[in-house]
Design an enzyme around this catalytic site. Structure first.
Site, PDB file in Angstrom:
ATOM      1  N   CYS A 139       0.841  -1.198   0.000  1.00  0.00           N
ATOM      2  CA  CYS A 139       0.000   0.000   0.000  1.00  0.00           C
ATOM      3  C   CYS A 139       0.878   1.251   0.000  1.00  0.00           C
ATOM      4  CB  CYS A 139      -0.915  -0.017   1.235  1.00  0.00           C
ATOM      5  SG  CYS A 139      -1.954   1.444   1.343  1.00  0.00           S
ATOM      6  N   CYS A 142      -0.413   4.143   2.153  1.00  0.00           N
ATOM      7  CA  CYS A 142      -0.276   3.921   3.607  1.00  0.00           C
ATOM      8  C   CYS A 142       1.180   4.109   4.041  1.00  0.00           C
ATOM      9  CB  CYS A 142      -0.681   2.501   4.005  1.00  0.00           C
ATOM     10  SG  CYS A 142      -2.161   1.890   3.225  1.00  0.00           S
ATOM     11  N   ASP A 143       2.121   3.571   3.270  1.00  0.00           N
ATOM     12  CA  ASP A 143       3.505   3.462   3.740  1.00  0.00           C
ATOM     13  C   ASP A 143       4.486   4.374   3.012  1.00  0.00           C
ATOM     14  OD1 ASP A 143       2.596   1.460   5.408  1.00  0.00           O
ATOM     15  OD2 ASP A 143       3.004  -0.125   3.963  1.00  0.00           O
TER      16      ASP A 143
END
Ligand code: NAP
Length: 313
Positions: A139, A142-143
């Protein structure tokens, strides 16, 4: 807990297909609820940096679009229940009826719409599992922020891989896109964006042989399928975007699926089992987009209404 209430329709999953179905169900006057293991609605859209092809919302972020879907449903009084579905039981007698077993108890409904979507596939390369969360990610939104000014690799050639590479190019110093063929599968508009970025390098015809690193990712070994050259790329992060697998594990004995695990249902969303409908990415279909998932939600509810009317009359 066993609910006393009998639902007309239980919708499993609160991505675009599930929320779309819920909005249509409530407006049709059906007694409906949405069950999702996560209290946050949106499914895969939540981890999409930018959505540029959902009508009326050009360039919207995935999280803003998910919020808008959820707000719309909340405004109409859709009931959302946070519960992890563990199984389905066909309790049909004269009329069709299903019990949905969850970690929060049992829910009984005349019909069920499965809208549980899909999750990311694994690449299957050595080091992937060992370094998951230690530089291996699925992701980018997200990261990605952990890799500011670093060098990373994205693996894949579809919409998600190209979107991820574009997003990461805005954060990282350098992004390699490693693709196993010499042609991307992603939409033309995404490809154009990608090709305009100076800090993205596409590594064509190449497969990842290994992801390595002692405690964190330090690099990947790649193999060029055409000239058979082996190379190492020094990267701190590897973002894997090699497709999706449907979340149909619980449905194996319930409905017919294709060899990849997608539920076989046409545009009516009716499955091989009466009273069970499939909407969104979980359905075997030629095009998986937010707009087609939302459309499935509406079609599924129309089919539910016809089904309930036919059984009642
Ligand atoms: P996808 O379209 O199936 O693409 C997967 C990519 O990974 C392909 O390029 C494939 O290569 C590659 N791949 C698969 N297995 C591999 C392996 N073992 N090793 C290396 N590469 C591998 O998947 P996706 O990008 O996750 O998208 C999923 C669905 O969501 C698609 O239907 C997509 O259109 C849709 N989507 C739409 C949007 C949008 O509308 N904005 C955004 C995101 C996703 P090949 O090309 O060689 O097969």
């Amino acid at each position: 807990m066993m609910e006393n209430e009998m639902y007309d329709v239980l919708i499993i999953g609160s991505g675009p297909a599930g929320i779309g179905a819920a909005v249509y169900a409530v407006r049709a006057g059906l007694k409906a609820a949405v069950l999702d293991r996560s209290p946050v609605s949106g499914g895969q859209v939540l981890s999409t940096y930018e959505v540029d092809n959902y009508l009326g919302f050009p360039g919207v972020s995935g999280s803003d679009l998910s919020d808008a879907f959820r707000r719309h449903a909340d405004m109409l009084g859709v009931v959302f229940i946070t519960a992890d579905v563990q199984g389905f039981e066909d309790c049909s007698g004269v009329q069709t009826m299903y019990t949905v077993h969850t970690d929060k108890g049992h829910f009984v409904s005349r019909t069920v719409i499965i809208a549980t979507g899909a999750s990311h596939s694994l690449l299957g390369a050595p080091g992937e599992k060992e370094l998951a969360g230690m530089g291996v990610s699925y992701c980018a939104t997200c990261d990605g922020a952990f890799y500011r000014k670093s060098t990373v690799a994205v693996v894949g050639g579809g919409d998600v891989a190209v979107e991820d590479a574009v997003f990461l190019a805005g954060i990282c110093q350098k992004v390699y896109l490693v693709h196993r063929r010499n042609q991307l599968r992603a939409a033309e508009s995404l490809q154009k964006k990608l090709l305009s970025l100076e800090n993205v390098e596409i590594i064509w015809d190449s497969e990842v042989e290994e992801i390595f690193g002692r405690e964190m990712v330090e690099g990947i070994k790649i193999h060029n399928k055409k000239n058979r050259e082996e190379n190492t790329l020094d990267v701190e992060g590897v973002f894997i975007a090699v497709g999706i697998v449907p979340d149909t594990a619980l449905l194996a004995d319930l409905v017919e699926m294709d060899e990849k695990g997608y539920i076989i249902a046409d545009e009516t969303c009716a499955t091989s089992r009466k009273g069970i409908f499939a909407a969104g990415d979980i359905r075997k279909k030629p095009m998986r987009q937010i707009i087609t998932a939302v459309a499935d939600g509406a079609n599924a509810v129309h089919s539910v209404q016809e089904f309930l009317n036919a059984e009642t009359n």
